[in-house]
Design a protein around this motif. Structure first.
Motif, PDB file in Angstrom:
ATOM      1  N   LEU A 135       9.484  -4.661   5.885  1.00  0.00           N
ATOM      2  CA  LEU A 135       8.064  -4.274   5.332  1.00  0.00           C
ATOM      3  C   LEU A 135       6.956  -3.695   6.221  1.00  0.00           C
ATOM      4  CD1 LEU A 135       8.011  -7.712   3.322  1.00  0.00           C
ATOM      5  CD2 LEU A 135       8.136  -5.468   2.122  1.00  0.00           C
ATOM      6  N   GLY A 150      -1.339  -0.503  -0.445  1.00  0.00           N
ATOM      7  CA  GLY A 150       0.400  -1.346  -0.075  1.00  0.00           C
ATOM      8  C   GLY A 150       0.789  -1.721   0.905  1.00  0.00           C
ATOM      9  N   GLN A 151       0.349  -1.908   1.784  1.00  0.00           N
ATOM     10  CA  GLN A 151       0.038  -2.684   2.954  1.00  0.00           C
ATOM     11  C   GLN A 151      -0.931  -3.217   3.056  1.00  0.00           C
ATOM     12  OE1 GLN A 151      -2.175   0.246   6.051  1.00  0.00           O
ATOM     13  NE2 GLN A 151      -0.421   1.644   5.709  1.00  0.00           N
ATOM     14  N   TYR A 207       0.979  -3.500  14.549  1.00  0.00           N
ATOM     15  CA  TYR A 207       1.730  -3.551  13.762  1.00  0.00           C
ATOM     16  C   TYR A 207       3.603  -3.522  14.189  1.00  0.00           C
ATOM     17  CZ  TYR A 207      -0.621  -3.447   8.583  1.00  0.00           C
ATOM     18  OH  TYR A 207      -0.915  -3.711   8.563  1.00  0.00           O
ATOM     19  N   GLU A 230      13.791  -9.821   6.554  1.00  0.00           N
ATOM     20  CA  GLU A 230      12.969  -8.385   5.788  1.00  0.00           C
ATOM     21  C   GLU A 230      11.456  -7.845   6.169  1.00  0.00           C
ATOM     22  OE1 GLU A 230      12.022  -9.266   0.738  1.00  0.00           O
ATOM     23  OE2 GLU A 230      13.071 -11.214   1.417  1.00  0.00           O
ATOM     24  N   ARG A 261       3.498 -10.120   1.057  1.00  0.00           N
ATOM     25  CA  ARG A 261       4.619 -10.960   1.015  1.00  0.00           C
ATOM     26  C   ARG A 261       5.021 -11.264   2.396  1.00  0.00           C
ATOM     27  NH1 ARG A 261       7.199  -5.449  -0.782  1.00  0.00           N
ATOM     28  NH2 ARG A 261       9.477  -6.733  -0.889  1.00  0.00           N
ATOM     29  N   VAL A 262       4.796 -10.147   3.630  1.00  0.00           N
ATOM     30  CA  VAL A 262       4.996 -11.861   4.746  1.00  0.00           C
ATOM     31  C   VAL A 262       4.734 -12.543   4.805  1.00  0.00           C
ATOM     32  CG1 VAL A 262       4.834 -11.151   7.324  1.00  0.00           C
ATOM     33  CG2 VAL A 262       5.213  -9.302   6.236  1.00  0.00           C
ATOM     34  N   GLU A 282       7.580  -0.178   7.520  1.00  0.00           N
ATOM     35  CA  GLU A 282       6.926   0.980   6.147  1.00  0.00           C
ATOM     36  C   GLU A 282       5.742   1.011   6.381  1.00  0.00           C
ATOM     37  OE1 GLU A 282       7.017   0.736   1.718  1.00  0.00           O
ATOM     38  OE2 GLU A 282       8.248  -0.490   2.871  1.00  0.00           O
ATOM     39  N   THR A 283       4.891  -0.341   6.206  1.00  0.00           N
ATOM     40  CA  THR A 283       3.471   0.801   6.739  1.00  0.00           C
ATOM     41  C   THR A 283       3.461   1.177   8.194  1.00  0.00           C
ATOM     42  OG1 THR A 283       2.528  -1.796   5.534  1.00  0.00           O
ATOM     43  CG2 THR A 283       1.510  -0.937   7.381  1.00  0.00           C
ATOM     44  N   GLU A 312      -0.426  -5.481   0.209  1.00  0.00           N
ATOM     45  CA  GLU A 312       0.270  -6.100  -0.637  1.00  0.00           C
ATOM     46  C   GLU A 312       1.785  -6.146  -0.243  1.00  0.00           C
ATOM     47  OE1 GLU A 312       1.592  -3.930  -4.113  1.00  0.00           O
ATOM     48  OE2 GLU A 312      -0.566  -4.252  -4.521  1.00  0.00           O
ATOM     49  N   ARG A 313       2.068  -6.060   1.068  1.00  0.00           N
ATOM     50  CA  ARG A 313       3.093  -5.768   1.818  1.00  0.00           C
ATOM     51  C   ARG A 313       2.682  -6.966   3.253  1.00  0.00           C
ATOM     52  NH1 ARG A 313       3.364  -0.354   3.284  1.00  0.00           N
ATOM     53  NH2 ARG A 313       4.232   0.087   1.807  1.00  0.00           N
TER      54      ARG A 313
END
Ligand SMILES: [Fe+2]
Length: 163
Positions: free
Chosen positions: A133, A52-53, A115, A129, A59-60, A136-137, A55-56
């Motif tokens: 994102l 998921g990280q 991060y 956003e 998205r960035v 969350e990571t 994928e995030r």
């Protein structure tokens, strides 16, 4: 060409894209190597989170409208290389798990640092956003680090003492 915070952000994101994908491939190897079931479970759980990280981060890349291309991160390569050394040098020995757990915490701390920086820069750049994102990571990395500390204190370090 004048390089600004936008470029710094992009290059650091590329660095983390490389790092996360490498971590994704390394966690199953760590899980396979350790003796403790609890530690194995922690590594495998974080492997799933890491998907998921990745994928995030993708998205960035979309948010900043730049190509999702990784860039060799010497820092993560170095930390993971040290983990490989522990794996070889301590194979079949009681201190193996404690050594690999410590290596995983070094990875988490590197990620927490990166991060944290990316979030600060994304806020400064007023990116939509992206800060959420990345946060969350970051939360997942912090939780993983805390879980590893707990496992070390509870059993792994003590087990490493036994002859
Ligand atoms: Fe990560």
């Amino acid at each position: 060409m004048t390089k600004t915070l936008d470029d710094l952000f992009y290059e650091t994101l590329r660095d983390m894209f490389y790092a996360e994908r490498k971590i994704l491939r390394t966690l199953p190897k760590l899980a396979k190597a350790v003796n403790s079931d609890a530690l194995r479970e922690a590594f495998l759980h974080h492997r799933d989170e890491t998907e998921g990280q990745v994928e995030r981060i993708q998205r960035v890349f979309e948010i900043i409208d730049r190509p999702a291309r990784g860039k060799t991160c010497d820092a993560i390569d170095g930390i993971l290389e040290e983990g490989s050394e522990v794996m070889e040098d301590f194979k079949g020995n009681p201190a193996l798990d404690a050594g690999l757990l410590a290596g995983a915490q070094a990875v988490e701390h590197y990620e927490i640092s990166r991060y944290g920086t990316l979030i600060a820069w994304a806020n400064q750049m007023r990116l939509a956003e992206a800060p959420d994102l990345l946060k969350e990571t970051l939360e997942q990395e912090i939780k993983t680090d805390e879980l590893l500390t707990k496992l070390a204190k509870k059993a792994i370090n003590a087990a490493a003492l036994s002859k």
